[in-house]
Design an enzyme around this catalytic site. Structure first.
Site, mmCIF file in Angstrom:
data_model
loop_
_atom_site.group_PDB
_atom_site.id
_atom_site.type_symbol
_atom_site.label_atom_id
_atom_site.label_comp_id
_atom_site.label_asym_id
_atom_site.label_seq_id
_atom_site.Cartn_x
_atom_site.Cartn_y
_atom_site.Cartn_z
ATOM 1 N N ASP A 233 -8.418 0.920 5.962
ATOM 2 C CA ASP A 233 -7.141 1.634 6.102
ATOM 3 C C ASP A 233 -7.191 2.573 7.293
ATOM 4 O OD1 ASP A 233 -4.733 2.952 5.707
ATOM 5 O OD2 ASP A 233 -5.304 3.842 3.777
ATOM 6 N N MET B 270 -11.900 4.332 4.921
ATOM 7 C CA MET B 270 -10.917 4.933 5.836
ATOM 8 C C MET B 270 -11.434 4.798 7.262
ATOM 9 S SD MET B 270 -8.358 5.892 4.048
ATOM 10 C CE MET B 270 -7.438 6.450 5.487
ATOM 11 N N MET C 142 -4.346 10.390 -2.216
ATOM 12 C CA MET C 142 -4.986 11.405 -1.367
ATOM 13 C C MET C 142 -4.603 12.763 -1.941
ATOM 14 S SD MET C 142 -4.209 9.518 2.224
ATOM 15 C CE MET C 142 -3.023 8.443 1.421
ATOM 16 N N ASP D 168 0.920 5.370 -0.022
ATOM 17 C CA ASP D 168 0.105 6.551 0.285
ATOM 18 C C ASP D 168 0.658 7.787 -0.403
ATOM 19 O OD1 ASP D 168 -1.952 5.559 2.093
ATOM 20 O OD2 ASP D 168 -0.284 5.038 3.392
ATOM 21 N N HIS E 69 0.847 -1.188 0.000
ATOM 22 C CA HIS E 69 0.000 0.000 0.000
ATOM 23 C C HIS E 69 0.890 1.248 0.000
ATOM 24 C CE1 HIS E 69 -3.816 2.104 0.886
ATOM 25 N NE2 HIS E 69 -3.103 2.876 1.678
ATOM 26 N N GLY F 162 -4.105 11.150 6.211
ATOM 27 C CA GLY F 162 -3.045 12.145 6.320
ATOM 28 C C GLY F 162 -1.828 11.648 7.089
HETATM 29 C C1 DX5 Z 1 -3.388 7.382 6.298
HETATM 30 C C2 DX5 Z 1 -2.953 6.398 5.249
HETATM 31 C C3 DX5 Z 1 -2.747 5.044 5.754
HETATM 32 C C4 DX5 Z 1 -1.715 4.903 6.833
HETATM 33 C C5 DX5 Z 1 -2.259 3.910 7.798
HETATM 34 O O1 DX5 Z 1 -3.787 8.535 5.712
HETATM 35 O O2 DX5 Z 1 -3.906 6.325 4.206
HETATM 36 O O3 DX5 Z 1 -2.506 4.110 4.709
HETATM 37 O O4 DX5 Z 1 -0.461 4.478 6.391
HETATM 38 O O5 DX5 Z 1 -1.388 3.861 8.847
HETATM 39 P P1 DX5 Z 1 -1.690 3.079 10.185
HETATM 40 O O6 DX5 Z 1 -1.854 1.626 9.824
HETATM 41 O O7 DX5 Z 1 -0.467 3.350 10.972
HETATM 42 O O8 DX5 Z 1 -2.928 3.666 10.794
HETATM 43 ZN ZN ZN Z 2 -3.663 4.627 2.737
#
Ligand code: DX5
Ligand code: ZN
Length: 224
Positions: free
Chosen positions: A174, A136, A67, A34, A32, A141
């Protein structure tokens, strides 16, 4: 089938290749990635050159979570860089149907993402177009934020709608997925589990990934 998608956001960026390899050894089957633009979310991360390097470092599919505002402009660039899956936020897409087809036209699986405050109902007209829906479970973020339990009902609802309408999108979650929360998300219907901090935050990413996947698989067995 349950899949673990380690999120490199919490990895050591100076050793990305090794981190991704370790997460894969622990059972991660999707990486994944980001992508943040500092506008849609209050943080900046990485762009196409890093995706291109990751492409050379792993054979696992790269799940690019955009994002960003104006995602249409960047879909071709991420597809060329080696993205296999591309997801866009419902909240930024004025022509969501067109954007999702744009992703597919570039040879990628198309996903749509909803923030914690966005209802599942906003996706009704695109559920037959998408390959996956990403719920989400934190406000996007940053990594390592606490899981928001009120998002669980959206995973249940998406599973319900899928069987009612005979669709076949997959459900991804996520944010805040960790040993303490993984059973809840799996029981609610999530199948692709993104985890950043729980995999890369402390200790050995390979062992962390394996432990998380084991807990998830056990929870999935309880579900049936
Ligand atoms: C947050 C991201 C996530 C993030 C999740 O905005 O989209 O993918 O990496 O991280 P954890 O698993 O640490 O909550
Ligand atoms: Zn993510």
């Amino acid at each position: 089938m349950i899949e673990l998608a380690p999120s490199i956001l919490s990895a050591d960026f100076s050793r990305l290749g090794e981190e991704v390899r370790a997460a894969g050894e622990g059972g991660g089957t999707v990486i994944h990635v980001d992508i943040m633009d500092g506008h849609f979310v209050p943080n900046l991360t990485i762009g196409p050159p890093v995706v291109k390097s990751l492409r050379r470092a792993t054979r696992l599919p790269l799940d690019c979570h955009l994002m960003i505002e104006h995602p249409d402009e960047f879909i071709p660039v991420f597809a060329d860089a080696g993205a296999d899956w591309i997801s866009v936020h419902q909240e930024v897409c004025r022509h969501l149907n067109r954007t999702l087809h744009h992703i597919k036209d570039h040879g990628c699986l198309a996903g749509v993402v909803i923030n914690p405050a966005t209802p599942v109902e906003t996706l009704a007209e695109v559920l037959d177009v998408v390959d996956y829906v990403l719920v989400m479970s934190v406000n996007p973020g940053f990594g390592a934020q606490p899981f928001i339990p009120s998002t669980l009902h959206k995973m249940r609802r998406l599973a319900e709608i899928r069987s009612q309408r005979g669709l076949n999108y997959r459900i991804e979650v996520d944010g805040g997925v960790a040993l303490e929360t993984v059973a809840d998300v799996v029981r609610a219907g999530a199948e692709i589990l993104v985890a950043g901090n729980a995999v890369f935050g402390n200790g050995d990413p390979s062992k962390n990934a394996a432990a998380l996947l084991k807990a998830a698989t056990e929870a999935a067995l309880q579900r049936v």
